[in-house]
Design an enzyme around this catalytic site. Structure first.
Site, PDB file in Angstrom:
ATOM      1  N   ASP A 191       0.835  -1.293  -0.130  1.00 36.70           N
ATOM      2  CA  ASP A 191       0.473   0.443  -0.058  1.00 36.70           C
ATOM      3  C   ASP A 191       0.756   1.277   0.109  1.00 36.70           C
ATOM      4  OD1 ASP A 191      -2.370   1.690   0.179  1.00 36.70           O
ATOM      5  OD2 ASP A 191      -1.526   2.142   1.984  1.00 36.70           O
ATOM      6  N   GLU A 275      -1.435  -1.475  -6.614  1.00 37.58           N
ATOM      7  CA  GLU A 275      -2.916  -0.939  -6.600  1.00 37.58           C
ATOM      8  C   GLU A 275      -2.401   0.361  -7.640  1.00 37.58           C
ATOM      9  OE1 GLU A 275      -6.141   0.811  -2.937  1.00 37.58           O
ATOM     10  OE2 GLU A 275      -4.439   1.294  -3.050  1.00 37.58           O
ATOM     11  N   CYS A 327     -12.681  -5.279   5.898  1.00 37.44           N
ATOM     12  CA  CYS A 327     -12.040  -6.155   6.458  1.00 37.44           C
ATOM     13  C   CYS A 327     -11.372  -7.219   5.832  1.00 37.44           C
ATOM     14  CB  CYS A 327     -13.029  -6.434   7.660  1.00 37.44           C
ATOM     15  SG  CYS A 327     -12.363  -7.557   8.525  1.00 37.44           S
ATOM     16  N   CYS A 330     -12.483 -10.176   7.897  1.00 39.07           N
ATOM     17  CA  CYS A 330     -13.667 -11.069   7.176  1.00 39.07           C
ATOM     18  C   CYS A 330     -14.580 -11.220   5.873  1.00 39.07           C
ATOM     19  CB  CYS A 330     -14.917 -10.810   8.915  1.00 39.07           C
ATOM     20  SG  CYS A 330     -14.907  -9.377   8.693  1.00 39.07           S
ATOM     21  N   CYS A 346     -13.028  -3.544  13.303  1.00 37.93           N
ATOM     22  CA  CYS A 346     -14.411  -4.126  12.241  1.00 37.93           C
ATOM     23  C   CYS A 346     -15.242  -4.693  13.127  1.00 37.93           C
ATOM     24  CB  CYS A 346     -13.970  -5.654  11.680  1.00 37.93           C
ATOM     25  SG  CYS A 346     -15.320  -6.462  10.379  1.00 37.93           S
ATOM     26  N   CYS A 349     -16.607  -8.910  12.558  1.00 42.80           N
ATOM     27  CA  CYS A 349     -15.765 -10.176  12.897  1.00 42.80           C
ATOM     28  C   CYS A 349     -14.319  -9.474  14.019  1.00 42.80           C
ATOM     29  CB  CYS A 349     -14.513 -10.825  12.525  1.00 42.80           C
ATOM     30  SG  CYS A 349     -13.187  -8.973  11.851  1.00 42.80           S
ATOM     31  N   ASP A 356      -3.261   1.216   7.163  1.00 41.36           N
ATOM     32  CA  ASP A 356      -2.729   0.792   5.334  1.00 41.36           C
ATOM     33  C   ASP A 356      -2.326  -0.264   5.364  1.00 41.36           C
ATOM     34  OD1 ASP A 356      -2.714   3.705   5.236  1.00 41.36           O
ATOM     35  OD2 ASP A 356      -0.782   3.698   6.043  1.00 41.36           O
TER      36      ASP A 356
HETATM   37 ZN    ZN Z   1     -13.923  -8.441  10.421  1.00 39.40          ZN
END
Ligand code: ZN
Length: 427
Positions: A191, A275, A327, A330, A346, A349, A356
């Site tokens: 990233d 990216e 996330c 999950c 998150c 989860c 980053d």
């Molecule tokens: Zn999650």
């Protein structure tokens, strides 16, 4: 594969004068050929066949009084100049027809005596490498070269460049076989950012060296000195050189650093995923200087070139993958987050993420999925990232700072929102 190898060269005073003359002649021939092509196109929309102008602007022109001085320089350099024009036209037409990828290529333009960077090319017939390490150029002589590293193969051409700070370089094109390194099973997602230069999916961080920002005071002083000098004066020329040298120093340090980072990444990883940042778009927004200073496109280019050479894979994932909204544990799309949110938990989860690092992990997952898809293999159980979603955060994406879109109201979710105009790089 064709690679370029550049070395600093030190022509003598006499050789510099000869080079200056050759730069001039090559430019005149180039411009004459360009004018010829433009005129033919204007007259009856005809395209002069490739190679045809050479006779008119070199052989025949030499016999006229106005261009007789063309005879005093290497004909090889003049022919190369015309071939460069042919290439420029070919790139333009290929770009028009879509045969050439990348951003559009414009029509060739006339060269000027006042261009900051002068260059000329010699084909295989125009130069020789001497046993004593000197570079022999047709009609110029034996030029001293600083061989900072060995040439891996016999070069097929050499370009002599005079840069704005007054340094000469010889850039050789060599054709070599790829040199594949032993295969590894490591893969990494990167990233890229401005606060830290890069965060890897394995948690390592590369700090942003900010070469330009560090040299800014010195550059500004040099720039001020230049603006105080009278136009056309000798002192102004000296001051201009000084500014150019300061810029060159920044660029060299940055390049050196980028080479080191990319070489290390290529050595340590079999596959690297990044990216697709719209650097050109980004550079028009506020932290433009920082974006240019980061040299992301050079970073990416070097990685891609080295990957091809050493048998590694570089995958670029789409610009609109919401890598900082999902996330990585999950796979739940948690929604956009303003840039000043560096950590989040998150909701699904309960995993606690560094922004980053989470993005880097998502980039790795998306890159892996792309690569497996391309290979026809099964898509692994990696994180599923919704394709169409567009990130709305301001920052490293294309729509950064461009749209007049209002940031979401603060308070509703308790997340402080970045206001327009706030400097996203400074915290
Ligand atoms: Zn999650």
């Amino acid at each position: 594969m064709h690679l370029r190898y550049s070395y600093r060269v030190y022509p003598t005073v006499g050789q510099r004068q000869l080079l200056a003359r050759t730069f001039g002649c090559a430019r005149v021939v180039y411009n004459d050929a360009l004018a010829l092509r433009k005129a033919a196109w204007k007259a009856d929309r005809s395209r002069i066949p490739t190679g045809a102008p050479a006779k008119a602007v070199i052989t025949d022109a030499k016999k006229t009084d106005a261009r007789s001085w063309l005879g005093s320089v290497s004909v090889d350099a003049l022919q190369s100049s015309i071939r460069d024009l042919d290439t420029a036209y070919r790139n333009f037409f290929d770009s028009l027809s879509g045969k050439r990828a990348g951003r559009p290529v414009g029509l060739p333009v006339f060269k000027s005596r006042k261009d900051n960077r002068q260059s000329l090319r010699f084909s295989r017939n125009g130069f020789r490498l001497r046993g004593n390490g000197k570079l022999n150029l047709a009609r110029i002589g034996d030029v001293r070269v600083k061989w900072s590293r060995a040439l891996p193969a016999d070069p097929s051409s050499v370009t002599i460049v005079l840069d704005p700070s007054g340094r000469y370089f010889a850039s050789f094109v060599v054709d070599i076989e790829p040199d594949h390194l032993a295969e590894l099973d490591t893969e990494i997602g990167i990233d890229l950012g401005l606060t830290t230069y890069a965060v890897m999916s394995d948690g390592t961080v590369i700090d942003n060296p900010r070469f330009l920002r560090k040299a800014e005071r010195k550059l500004k002083a040099a720039q001020r000195a230049l603006s105080r000098r009278a136009k056309g004066s000798k002192n102004r020329e000296k001051a201009r050189r000084k500014v150019a040298r300061a810029h060159a120093k920044v660029a060299d340090t940055r390049m050196d650093w980028l080479h080191k980072q990319t070489t290390r990444l290529i050595r340590e990883n079999q596959a690297i995923y990044l990216e697709d940042l719209n650097v050109r778009g980004l550079a028009r927004t506020r932290p433009a200087k920082s974006v240019h200073d980061a040299g992301w496109s050079t970073f990416r280019r070097l990685l891609t070139e080295k990957a091809a050479r050493y048998g590694r894979h570089v995958g670029i994932i789409g610009r609109y993958e919401p890598t900082s909204q999902v996330c990585s544990a999950c796979g739940v799309l948690d929604g956009p987050k303003p840039l000043n949110i560096r950590e989040w938990t998150c909701g699904a989860c309960g995993a606690c993420h560094d922004r980053d690092l989470n993005a880097a992990r998502n980039i790795l997952a998306a890159g892996r999925a792309d690569r497996l898809n391309a290979c026809g293999g099964p898509v692994g159980p990696g994180v599923a990232i919704p394709r169409r979603a567009r990130p709305v955060e301001t920052g490293t994406h294309r729509n950064a700072g461009r749209t007049g879109r209002k940031p979401r109201a603060a308070g509703a979710t308790g997340i402080p929102v970045l206001q327009r105009g706030e400097d996203v790089t400074r915290r």
